[in-house]
Design an enzyme around this catalytic site. Structure first.
Site, PDB file in Angstrom:
ATOM      1  N   GLU A  19     -14.219 -10.546  34.472  1.00 22.41           N
ATOM      2  CA  GLU A  19     -13.717 -11.545  33.525  1.00 22.41           C
ATOM      3  C   GLU A  19     -14.741 -12.660  33.272  1.00 22.41           C
ATOM      4  O   GLU A  19     -14.700 -13.708  33.914  1.00 22.41           O
ATOM      5  CB  GLU A  19     -12.405 -12.163  34.017  1.00 22.41           C
ATOM      6  CG  GLU A  19     -11.813 -13.147  33.013  1.00 22.41           C
ATOM      7  CD  GLU A  19     -10.550 -13.832  33.508  1.00 22.41           C
ATOM      8  OE1 GLU A  19      -9.930 -14.551  32.714  1.00 22.41           O
ATOM      9  OE2 GLU A  19     -10.192 -13.648  34.686  1.00 22.41           O
TER      10      GLU A  19
ATOM     11  N   LYS B 297     -11.918  -8.289  31.140  1.00 24.06           N
ATOM     12  CA  LYS B 297     -10.965  -9.275  30.621  1.00 24.06           C
ATOM     13  C   LYS B 297     -11.768 -10.330  29.876  1.00 24.06           C
ATOM     14  O   LYS B 297     -12.580 -11.042  30.472  1.00 24.06           O
ATOM     15  CB  LYS B 297     -10.139  -9.901  31.748  1.00 24.06           C
ATOM     16  CG  LYS B 297      -9.094 -10.893  31.242  1.00 24.06           C
ATOM     17  CD  LYS B 297      -8.101 -11.286  32.325  1.00 24.06           C
ATOM     18  CE  LYS B 297      -7.072 -12.278  31.793  1.00 24.06           C
ATOM     19  NZ  LYS B 297      -6.010 -12.599  32.770  1.00 24.06           N
TER      20      LYS B 297
END
Length: 295
Positions: free
Chosen positions: A176, A213
């Site tokens: 992420e 993400k």
């Protein structure tokens, strides 16, 4: 690795619920839920209250595998129980929802336009416990504030280095590198980030699957190459501070990108709601996020 869970994450229709607020963000999450800081006097009481909030969400009849593929947990949540089962086991055995765990220890200071993850010397032990608690994958967050090529390169290098440690432990990492939605050069940062991600993805072996993400891109479908990359199990989007309405509207324009929302999922939930009102509010949020995720 649980092959059924792997197939759900690769091919299922739905989104990932982010229920992973940590120590720093928990007071804000509780306040949005209607529980102010004067309601608890120490960290233990705070984490008990947030676990009650998460338990209410997870056990709600609106929280099902019909719309939700996975849920990301905080370490404290993983170690606690829901209706007599450890949280990950409750999610999988009772709901058919794949459990993930947030494993980073927060962000370092801003340098080169980015915030790297803080050092995490206890990661190996945490990954061992995660496997024992039947966690499928992990999540770890860095933040990009400026379109600084050197800074963004450092973020991606760190994410993949830790990601390989997670893969070696038998878990699937969600990488992420969040681009701040308020960044004045967000689109430029996303272009640099995509190039770095593709370079690292191409270097992975066939048995090193990862998830990504990312912030919802400025240019619609900008991350199509990442979504279709053979080493990527799934690309999910964070809400990043957008309201649910804004996040859903932007997400729906990006084919193949699914939600992994936190605040946007729970923004209309309140501790003061009775069960009927709470479940109805959650049902509405789940259905809207699901619709945007499969658009």
């Amino acid at each position: 690795m649980n092959e059924k869970q792997f197939d759900i994450m690769k091919n299922g229709k739905g989104f990932i619920a982010a229920l992973d607020q940590s120590g720093g963000s928990t007071p804000k999450a509780l306040a949005l839920y209607g529980i102010l800081e004067n309601s608890y006097s120490n960290e233990e009481e705070m984490f008990t209250l947030v676990h009650m909030m998460r338990t209410r969400i997870i056990t709600s009849p609106a929280f099902t595998s019909e719309h939700i593929l996975g849920a990301i947990l905080f370490e404290q949540t993983m170690d606690r129980k829901v209706e007599g089962l450890y949280t990950a086991d409750y999610l999988w055995e009772k709901k058919g929802i794949v459990p993930f765990l947030k494993v980073d220890k927060g962000l370092g200071e801003l340098a080169d336009g980015v915030q790297l993850m803080k050092p995490n010397p206890e990661l190996a032990d945490l990954l061992t416990r995660a496997k024992e608690k039947n966690i499928f994958g992990t999540k770890m967050r860095s933040v990009i504030k400026e379109a600084n090529p050197e800074g963004i390169k450092k973020v991606v290098v760190q994410q993949f280095e830790v990601g390989k440690q997670i893969i070696a432990a038998g878990l699937v990492p969600i990488i992420e590198p969040e681009v701040d939605i308020h960044s004045v050069d967000k689109e430029k940062s996303e272009a640099i980030l995509k190039a770095e991600l593709l370079r690292h993805l191409d270097s992975l072996s066939e048995n090193e699957p990862v998830m990504l993400k990312l912030s919802i891109p400025t240019v619609d479908n900008f991350y199509a190459e990442l979504i279709n990359h053979p080493k990527v199990l799934r690309v999910v989007a964070l809400s990043g501070g957008y309201t649910m309405e804004e996040a859903n509207e932007k997400l729906a324009r990006n084919h193949g990108l699914i939600a992994s929302f936190s605040r946007a999922l729970s923004e209309n939930l309140s501790a003061n709601q009775n069960d009927e009102a709470f479940n109805e509010a959650l049902k509405e949020a789940v259905q809207k996020i699901y619709a945007a995720s499969i658009a």
